[in-house]
Design a protein around this motif. Structure first.
Motif, short mmCIF file in Angstrom:
data_model
loop_
_atom_site.label_atom_id
_atom_site.label_comp_id
_atom_site.label_asym_id
_atom_site.label_seq_id
_atom_site.Cartn_x
_atom_site.Cartn_y
_atom_site.Cartn_z
N THR A 96 0.91 -1.18 0.04
CA THR A 96 -0.06 0.06 0.01
C THR A 96 0.86 1.27 -0.22
O THR A 96 1.95 1.16 0.43
N PRO A 97 0.41 2.39 -0.48
CA PRO A 97 1.16 3.60 -0.40
C PRO A 97 1.76 3.95 1.13
O PRO A 97 2.35 4.95 1.22
N GLN A 98 0.88 3.60 1.98
CA GLN A 98 1.10 3.73 3.53
C GLN A 98 2.14 2.81 4.26
O GLN A 98 2.13 3.09 5.15
N ASP A 99 2.60 1.92 3.68
CA ASP A 99 3.36 0.92 4.22
C ASP A 99 4.82 1.57 4.83
O ASP A 99 4.93 1.08 6.03
N ALA A 100 5.08 2.57 4.59
CA ALA A 100 6.39 3.06 5.15
C ALA A 100 6.09 3.82 6.63
O ALA A 100 7.15 4.06 7.28
N LEU A 101 4.76 3.98 6.74
CA LEU A 101 4.30 4.59 7.90
C LEU A 101 4.02 3.55 9.04
O LEU A 101 4.13 4.19 10.15
N ALA A 102 4.19 2.19 8.55
CA ALA A 102 3.60 1.20 9.65
C ALA A 102 4.91 0.86 10.49
O ALA A 102 5.88 0.86 9.99
N ASP A 103 4.75 0.62 11.59
CA ASP A 103 5.84 -0.42 12.30
C ASP A 103 5.73 -1.66 11.80
O ASP A 103 7.03 -2.43 11.99
N VAL A 104 4.63 -2.30 11.55
CA VAL A 104 4.77 -3.72 11.02
C VAL A 104 3.68 -3.83 9.84
O VAL A 104 2.81 -3.35 9.65
N VAL A 105 4.41 -4.56 8.66
CA VAL A 105 3.76 -4.83 7.59
C VAL A 105 3.54 -6.30 7.22
O VAL A 105 4.45 -7.03 7.28
N ILE A 106 2.39 -6.78 7.32
CA ILE A 106 2.17 -8.30 7.08
C ILE A 106 1.75 -8.44 5.93
O ILE A 106 0.46 -7.84 5.40
N SER A 107 2.14 -9.18 4.89
CA SER A 107 1.92 -9.36 3.54
C SER A 107 1.15 -10.71 3.22
O SER A 107 1.03 -11.08 2.14
N CYS A 108 0.78 -11.39 4.27
CA CYS A 108 0.09 -12.81 4.00
C CYS A 108 -1.32 -12.61 3.99
O CYS A 108 -2.05 -11.45 4.41
N ASP A 109 -2.24 -13.56 3.70
CA ASP A 109 -3.71 -13.59 3.81
C ASP A 109 -4.12 -13.17 5.18
O ASP A 109 -3.79 -13.78 6.18
N ILE A 110 -5.02 -12.19 5.19
CA ILE A 110 -5.63 -11.48 6.50
C ILE A 110 -6.34 -12.53 7.32
O ILE A 110 -6.20 -12.85 8.52
N ALA A 111 -7.05 -13.59 6.60
CA ALA A 111 -7.76 -14.57 7.33
C ALA A 111 -6.84 -15.43 8.12
O ALA A 111 -7.26 -15.80 9.15
N GLN A 112 -5.89 -15.89 7.56
CA GLN A 112 -4.82 -16.74 8.05
C GLN A 112 -4.10 -16.24 9.21
O GLN A 112 -3.91 -16.45 10.03
N ALA A 113 -3.88 -14.79 8.99
CA ALA A 113 -3.05 -14.18 9.75
C ALA A 113 -3.69 -13.65 11.20
O ALA A 113 -3.31 -13.77 12.44
N PHE A 114 -5.06 -14.01 10.95
CA PHE A 114 -5.98 -13.82 12.37
C PHE A 114 -6.40 -15.15 12.85
O PHE A 114 -7.50 -15.08 13.71
N ASP A 115 -5.80 -16.12 12.51
CA ASP A 115 -5.91 -17.44 13.17
C ASP A 115 -4.99 -17.61 14.26
O ASP A 115 -4.36 -18.62 14.16
N PHE A 116 -5.45 -16.90 15.25
CA PHE A 116 -4.68 -17.36 16.42
C PHE A 116 -5.49 -17.15 17.83
O PHE A 116 -6.64 -16.96 17.66
#
Length: 252
Positions: free
Chosen positions: A232-252
């Protein structure tokens, strides 16, 4: 701010999100169309998204206020076929966010989506920036009808354009079309929630549609996380950028 930490491994993404939610007291999630792709609802700007499909008119045109007024039959045909997804169910991302809110670990969800899946999953404090297909309002008497009602009227009203059975008035989906402003009360609620957050997780949005994409500038908390399949155009503003599938990322 320290350098952005980029994560593509699903397991690392899960552990990172779990740790961040556990260590913050006022988290807010800000999401877009990518949150619902795992529920079978296409997004807009990806390669297989809505804007890359072929229709009689460009989707941006059919989703405009002018098109709704001047071509109501074509508008409601597109609206029923592409905007309403009655069979869609919440996915893991929706369910986890509702669980986090229930546990007191998430203050609010701010969403650009109009599918109502956050509420279906159990989320209570949801700011729908672009409205919802589940509210369709008579422009004369104010009566409100659900998405199921609009779908059922496809063959009952002239040209498939729903008419209010109470007064005969025109029905308009309670969604923000192109050329229309966002609801000021919803926008201010979202701004207040983000401004009060110590953790902001942005997910499933390209962060190119304004004014929604500008909401990040109100965040002044401890950690900004962007979870999106594509950069995204705002990735540089983030502390963490996660580039994997969001449904999988939230499977915790």
């Amino acid at each position: 701010m320290s350098a952005t930490h980029t994560i593509s491994d699903v397991s690392e993404a899960q552990h990172t999100l779990e740790r961040l939610f556990a260590s913050h007291s006022h988290a807010v999630f800000f999401g877009g169309a990518g949150v619902s792709t795992a529920s079978g609802i296409p997004d807009f700007r990806s390669v297989d998204g809505l804007y890359h499909q072929h229709f009689a008119y460009p989707p941006e045109t059919m989703l405009s206020h002018t098109f709704y007024v001047e071509h109501p039959s074509e508008f409601f045909s597109f609206y029923r076929e592409r905007m309403i997804a009655l069979d869609a169910k919440p996915n893991q991302a929706h369910r986890k966010l509702a669980e986090l809110e229930l546990r007191g670990k998430l203050d609010a969800v701010v969403t650009q989506n109009i599918d109502g899946l956050h509420q279906a999953a159990g989320s209570k404090r949801v700011y729908e920036l672009h409205g919802s297909v589940h509210r369709n309002v008579c422009q004369s008497c104010g009566a409100v009808y659900g998405a199921e009602w609009v779908v059922a009227r496809e063959h009952e009203d002239a040209g498939g354009v729903p008419v209010c059975p109470a007064c005969g008035g025109h029905i308009k989906p309670d969604v923000v079309l192109y050329e229309e402003p966002l609801s000021e009360s919803v926008l201010m609620g979202a701004v207040d929630a983000i401004a009060s957050a110590d953790l902001l997780v942005v997910g499933g949005t390209s962060l190119v549609v304004y004014p929604a994409a500008g909401l990040i500038r109100y965040f002044g908390g401890d950690a900004l996380v962007i979870v999106n399949r594509d950069p995204t155009p705002q990735d540089a503003l983030a502390d963490v950028v996660i580039s994997c599938d969001i449904a999988q990322a939230f499977d915790f």
